[in-house]
Design an enzyme around this catalytic site. Structure first.
Site, PDB file in Angstrom:
ATOM      1  CE  LYS A 113     -20.625  -8.763 -25.096  1.00  0.00           C
ATOM      2  NZ  LYS A 113     -19.734  -7.897 -24.500  1.00  0.00           N
TER       3      LYS A 113
HETATM    4  C1  LIG Z   1     -20.050  -6.589 -23.680  1.00  0.00           C
HETATM    5  C2  LIG Z   1     -18.893  -6.019 -22.988  1.00  0.00           C
HETATM    6  C3  LIG Z   1     -19.168  -5.213 -21.729  1.00  0.00           C
HETATM    7  C4  LIG Z   1     -20.340  -4.955 -21.250  1.00  0.00           C
HETATM    8  O1  LIG Z   1     -21.186  -6.056 -20.816  1.00  0.00           O
HETATM    9  P1  LIG Z   1     -22.727  -5.911 -20.443  1.00  0.00           P
HETATM   10  O2  LIG Z   1     -23.019  -7.383 -20.037  1.00  0.00           O
HETATM   11  O3  LIG Z   1     -23.284  -5.553 -21.836  1.00  0.00           O
HETATM   12  O4  LIG Z   1     -23.146  -5.236 -19.450  1.00  0.00           O
HETATM   13  C5  LIG Z   1     -18.138  -4.979 -20.990  1.00  0.00           C
HETATM   14  N1  LIG Z   1     -16.729  -4.924 -21.512  1.00  0.00           N
HETATM   15  C6  LIG Z   1     -16.616  -5.742 -22.700  1.00  0.00           C
HETATM   16  C7  LIG Z   1     -15.263  -5.946 -23.186  1.00  0.00           C
HETATM   17  C8  LIG Z   1     -17.727  -6.255 -23.562  1.00  0.00           C
HETATM   18  O5  LIG Z   1     -17.562  -7.082 -24.648  1.00  0.00           O
END
Ligand SMILES: *Cc1c(COP(=O)(O)O)cnc(C)c1O
Length: 495
Positions: A113
């Site tokens: 993120k």
């Molecule tokens: C948010 C997240 C995901 C999923 O990603 P999306 O964009 O929602 O598909 C996978 N792994 C981790 C560690 C995340 O924080």
């Protein structure tokens, strides 16, 4: 270039409008009217650039009305200055024959993120200026862990913004809770909610449609905004690391320009893998995009059968950031695969809202199968993969990345496809210490912050500094509210 709502192609806005206001008024997601393509020489040009320069080059293709000088500043503030603990920002590491990990967890909160949430505040505050909006943006977020901390860290001390995060009291890991409750910055707030993630999320949605609170905030020169991945300003920065990874593999001589590369992504809300799809459409020679899910495998079924059906049990897993049954960003893929047929997309979304289910047309399904493959695995399988990759390769992965690695093994066994694969590695294993320790067969795994040191000791790998330093941090937030009293917290913390 204009951005259109996925549900009404006549509803157009500029990119600053799309980023400033997030969701289109008809509930659709703003999406570029046409996806720009890379010039024939672009990958060679990008290959010799650093990450910030690549981000500037690629984001500039989408950001009409933003000056190059502005973007230079954003890229260096988001990705420079030691914010990421690896100078490559999103480095690519060989894991085993034909498998490369794109490590997306070198940022301040140790999950992918950060790549978007370090950039979004710059894009958003500039968009508000361009739109002539001079009120303070109050960012509200409900989080199951990673988004909340990423948003807090991205927006901390950003002028013209406040941020308030709600998390479910018993729905996040101990490390994630400590990360949020020790957050520094003069414009931040954190509050837990008695209930689960859905309660927190529903509460936030209710706050957005509370006219009284809206008027109160307006009276104080504020308005509410959101930092979740429906905002185009979060998808765009994610395209960069996929293009960047291909360039790195060219630079290292692993790929010749034009060689195919498959991509495997652990998926929840479909934001991350969607960015890989856009990179492919821009001209990066990606082959199959492999969508990996945990036991909440609504996307696996969708990609394999063309039926999206959220009427199923919800499971809590060791990969909590993928515990999701409504993948919001899939709507943008439907838009692309129907060539922007807004009526068709709106029909699917209406059906999802009303019946929790929709089935796509045969043509759309064929388009879907051309670009995507899908699979899932449960917690036990993910743990076995963590152990196997560690034992065979001494490469440590978190439970989300393990789901992707496991699904990749299945995909290779089923298809015999020998194309090299880039696996998105989405979180530091130290964020999910207890599950990783258990997977590695450690007999008495620690549960809380102690798991960080224990995992470091067991593997001989040092934990990322932001996690290692958590134990010494002062707790700044310990407020808990009932789910019906979330507005009280807003009044206390914002007004
Ligand atoms: C948010 C997240 C995901 C999923 O990603 P999306 O964009 O929602 O598909 C996978 N792994 C981790 C560690 C995340 O924080």
């Amino acid at each position: 270039m204009y951005y259109v709502s996925t549900r009404d192609r006549l509803r157009k806005t500029t990119v600053s409008g799309a980023i400033a206001y997030g969701l289109a008024p008809d509930g659709g997601l703003y999406t570029p009217e046409a996806i720009p393509t890379l010039a024939g020489s672009a990958l060679n040009t990008l290959k010799d650039m650093n990450y910030q320069q690549r981000a500037l080059y690629l984001m500039n293709m989408y950001l009409d009305g933003y000056s190059a000088a502005e973007l230079v500043g954003f890229c260096s503030r988001a990705y420079g200055g030691g914010k990421f603990d690896d100078p490559a920002v999103a480095p690519v590491r060989p894991v085993e024959e034909g498998t490369y990990a794109l490590e997306l967890w070198h940022g301040p909160t140790c999950a992918f993120k950060d790549l978007a949430l370090q950039m979004l505040p710059h894009l958003l505050t500039a968009a508000l200026r361009k739109e002539g909006e001079n009120k303070t943006a109050c960012i509200l977020a409900a989080t199951s862990g990673d988004t909340g901390k990423g948003a807090l860290e991205g927006f901390r001390d950003v002028p013209g913004t406040r941020i308030l995060v709600f998390y479910p009291k018993d729905g996040v890991s101990a490390v994630q809770e400590m990360q949020m409750n020790t957050q520094e910055g003069c414009n931040v707030g954190v509050c837990s909610v008695v209930g689960n993630f859905d309660d927190a999320q529903t509460g936030v949605k209710r706050i957005f449609s509370d006219p009284e609170l809206k008027a109160e905030l307006a009276g104080r020169g504020m308005f509410l905004s959101s930092a979740n991945s429906i905002n185009w300003g979060r998808v765009l920065p994610q395209i960069v690391y996929y293009v960047s990874a291909y360039c790195d593999l060219m630079k290292e001589g692993v790929l010749e320009k034009g060689d195919k590369l498959n991509v495997c992504v652990p998926t929840g809300n479909f934001g991350n893998i969607l960015a890989a799809y856009y990179a492919k459409r821009m001209g990066v020679p990606f082959g199959k995009l492999i969508c990996a899910s945990n036991r909440n495998n609504v996307l696996t079924d969708f990609i394999r059968t063309g039926v999206y059906d959220r009427n199923r049990p919800f499971y809590n897993t060791i990969s909590p950031s993928m515990d999701i049954l409504i993948s919001s960003n899939l709507e943008r893929l439907l838009h692309a695969l129907t060539n922007g047929d807004a009526a068709q997309v709106k029909g699917y979304m209406d059906s999802l809202a009303e019946h929790g289910r929709y089935e796509v047309s045969g043509g759309l399904r064929r388009n879907l199968e051309r670009d995507f493959a899908a699979g899932f695995c449960d917690d036990e399988e993910a743990k076995k993969t963590i152990a196997r990759v560690w034992n065979e390769r001494k490469y440590l992965i978190d439970p989300h990345t393990a789901v992707a690695m496991n699904v990749l093994e299945q995909y290779r066994a089923e298809t015999g496809d020998a194309t090299p694969v880039l696996v998105a590695s989405t979180a530091s294993p130290f964020k999910f210490g207890p599950a990783v320790l258990e997977a590695l067969g450690v007999s008495q795994p620690q549960q809380g912050l102690e798991s960080i040191g224990q995992l470091a000791e067991f593997t001989g790998i040092s934990a990322p500094a932001p996690l290692e330093n958590l134990a010494g941090k002062r707790i700044r937030f310990d407020r808990t509210v009932e789910k019906d009293h979330m507005t009280d917290a807003i009044r206390e913390m914002l007004l």
